[in-house]
Write a protein that holds these residues in place. Structure first.
Motif, PDB file in Angstrom:
ATOM      1  N   PRO A   1       5.120  -4.811  -0.641  1.00  0.00           N
ATOM      2  CA  PRO A   1       6.255  -4.809   0.285  1.00  0.00           C
ATOM      3  C   PRO A   1       7.342  -3.774   0.022  1.00  0.00           C
ATOM      4  N   LYS A   2       7.791  -3.620  -1.241  1.00  0.00           N
ATOM      5  CA  LYS A   2       9.007  -2.824  -1.440  1.00  0.00           C
ATOM      6  C   LYS A   2       9.140  -2.345  -2.887  1.00  0.00           C
ATOM      7  N   ASP A   3       9.468  -1.066  -3.042  1.00  0.00           N
ATOM      8  CA  ASP A   3       9.742  -0.518  -4.364  1.00  0.00           C
ATOM      9  C   ASP A   3      10.916  -1.245  -5.016  1.00  0.00           C
ATOM     10  N   MET A   4      10.881  -1.324  -6.336  1.00  0.00           N
ATOM     11  CA  MET A   4      11.989  -1.825  -7.161  1.00  0.00           C
ATOM     12  C   MET A   4      12.256  -3.330  -7.044  1.00  0.00           C
ATOM     13  N   THR A   5      11.402  -4.082  -6.383  1.00  0.00           N
ATOM     14  CA  THR A   5      11.590  -5.532  -6.333  1.00  0.00           C
ATOM     15  C   THR A   5      10.760  -6.167  -7.460  1.00  0.00           C
TER      16      THR A   5
ATOM     17  N   GLY B   1      -1.041   3.152  -4.281  1.00  0.00           N
ATOM     18  CA  GLY B   1      -0.131   2.142  -3.759  1.00  0.00           C
ATOM     19  C   GLY B   1       0.425   2.581  -2.412  1.00  0.00           C
ATOM     20  N   VAL B   2       0.679   1.610  -1.526  1.00  0.00           N
ATOM     21  CA  VAL B   2       1.186   1.903  -0.190  1.00  0.00           C
ATOM     22  C   VAL B   2       2.296   0.921   0.160  1.00  0.00           C
ATOM     23  N   SER B   3       3.429   1.451   0.615  1.00  0.00           N
ATOM     24  CA  SER B   3       4.498   0.613   1.153  1.00  0.00           C
ATOM     25  C   SER B   3       5.256   1.419   2.205  1.00  0.00           C
ATOM     26  N   PRO B   4       6.111   0.759   2.969  1.00  0.00           N
ATOM     27  CA  PRO B   4       6.876   1.478   3.996  1.00  0.00           C
ATOM     28  C   PRO B   4       8.069   2.266   3.446  1.00  0.00           C
ATOM     29  N   ASP B   5       8.325   2.182   2.142  1.00  0.00           N
ATOM     30  CA  ASP B   5       9.483   2.868   1.578  1.00  0.00           C
ATOM     31  C   ASP B   5       9.366   4.389   1.728  1.00  0.00           C
ATOM     32  N   PRO B   6      10.525   5.088   1.792  1.00  0.00           N
ATOM     33  CA  PRO B   6      10.515   6.543   1.944  1.00  0.00           C
ATOM     34  C   PRO B   6      10.081   7.259   0.659  1.00  0.00           C
TER      35      PRO B   6
ATOM     36  N   ASP C   1       5.728   4.553   6.524  1.00  0.00           N
ATOM     37  CA  ASP C   1       6.932   4.128   7.227  1.00  0.00           C
ATOM     38  C   ASP C   1       6.694   3.751   8.686  1.00  0.00           C
ATOM     39  N   GLU C   2       5.592   4.222   9.261  1.00  0.00           N
ATOM     40  CA  GLU C   2       5.251   3.829  10.636  1.00  0.00           C
ATOM     41  C   GLU C   2       4.177   2.741  10.655  1.00  0.00           C
ATOM     42  N   HIS C   3       3.801   2.263   9.490  1.00  0.00           N
ATOM     43  CA  HIS C   3       2.869   1.128   9.308  1.00  0.00           C
ATOM     44  C   HIS C   3       1.457   1.415   9.815  1.00  0.00           C
ATOM     45  N   LYS C   4       1.099   2.668   9.961  1.00  0.00           N
ATOM     46  CA  LYS C   4      -0.221   3.007  10.521  1.00  0.00           C
ATOM     47  C   LYS C   4      -1.361   2.520   9.636  1.00  0.00           C
TER      48      LYS C   4
ATOM     49  N   GLY D   1       6.602  -7.226   7.933  1.00  0.00           N
ATOM     50  CA  GLY D   1       6.522  -6.595   6.620  1.00  0.00           C
ATOM     51  C   GLY D   1       5.107  -6.599   6.089  1.00  0.00           C
ATOM     52  N   ILE D   2       4.949  -6.033   4.924  1.00  0.00           N
ATOM     53  CA  ILE D   2       3.642  -5.925   4.264  1.00  0.00           C
ATOM     54  C   ILE D   2       3.267  -7.252   3.616  1.00  0.00           C
ATOM     55  N   GLU D   3       2.037  -7.690   3.864  1.00  0.00           N
ATOM     56  CA  GLU D   3       1.467  -8.820   3.133  1.00  0.00           C
ATOM     57  C   GLU D   3       0.744  -8.232   1.920  1.00  0.00           C
TER      58      GLU D   3
END
Length: 156
Positions: free
Chosen positions: A38-42, A68-73, A94-97, A117-119
């Motif tokens: 889901p998110k970097d740094m969590t 690794g893949v997430s929507p973060d920039p 970032d476009e969830h493709k 969000g990402i599962e």
């Protein structure tokens, strides 16, 4: 859309943490451990990334790369990599493709709020580019070892 085991793994070109355009086909000839988070740094994502980091050489020893893949920039990915010394690529979706292609862009609920969000999920792609294993709704504890053992089993 959800991918199926045995099918060719969906491939979308994305920017990596280092700014390079990257696609899964670039890694033909190797196993790919493609993990969505889901998110970097969590906390959970950091634990998972560090678990993959700590087993990085073991994956390399079985001809596998970790992505690794997430929507973060890109900038956030680079900070995440630098802070935790991550030796593998992080892709910007970032476009969830790519997430949509793998069916991991989902409606989530947290503290009564709904959002997309990402599962947390992991996919193993064989050296020919076929999807051979998936774990959805991943629990971080012991997951990285399970993925490594699965690849080892494929080679025995």
């Amino acid at each position: 859309m959800t991918v199926e085991i045995g099918s060719i793994a969906p491939d979308v070109e994305l920017v990596a943490d280092n700014g390079e355009q990257t696609k899964l086909a670039d890694y033909r000839g190797k196993y790919i451990v493609l993990y969505f988070y889901p998110k970097d740094m969590t906390p959970g994502c950091t634990t998972e990334a560090c678990d993959f980091r700590d087993q990085h050489q073991s994956f390399a020893d079985v001809n596998a790369v970790i992505i690794g893949v997430s929507p973060d920039p890109q900038e956030k990915h680079q900070k995440f990599k630098d802070k935790y010394d991550l030796p593998f690529k992080l892709l910007v979706d970032d476009e969830h493709k790519l997430a949509e292609a793998y069916g991991v862009w989902k409606l989530k609920k947290n503290f009564g709020k709904e959002y997309m969000g990402i599962e947390r999920s992991t996919f193993i792609i064989d050296p020919e580019g076929n999807l051979i294993k998936e774990w959805r709704k991943v629990k971080v504890k012991d997951h990285v070892q399970e993925a490594l053992e699965y690849i080892k089993e494929q080679q025995s």
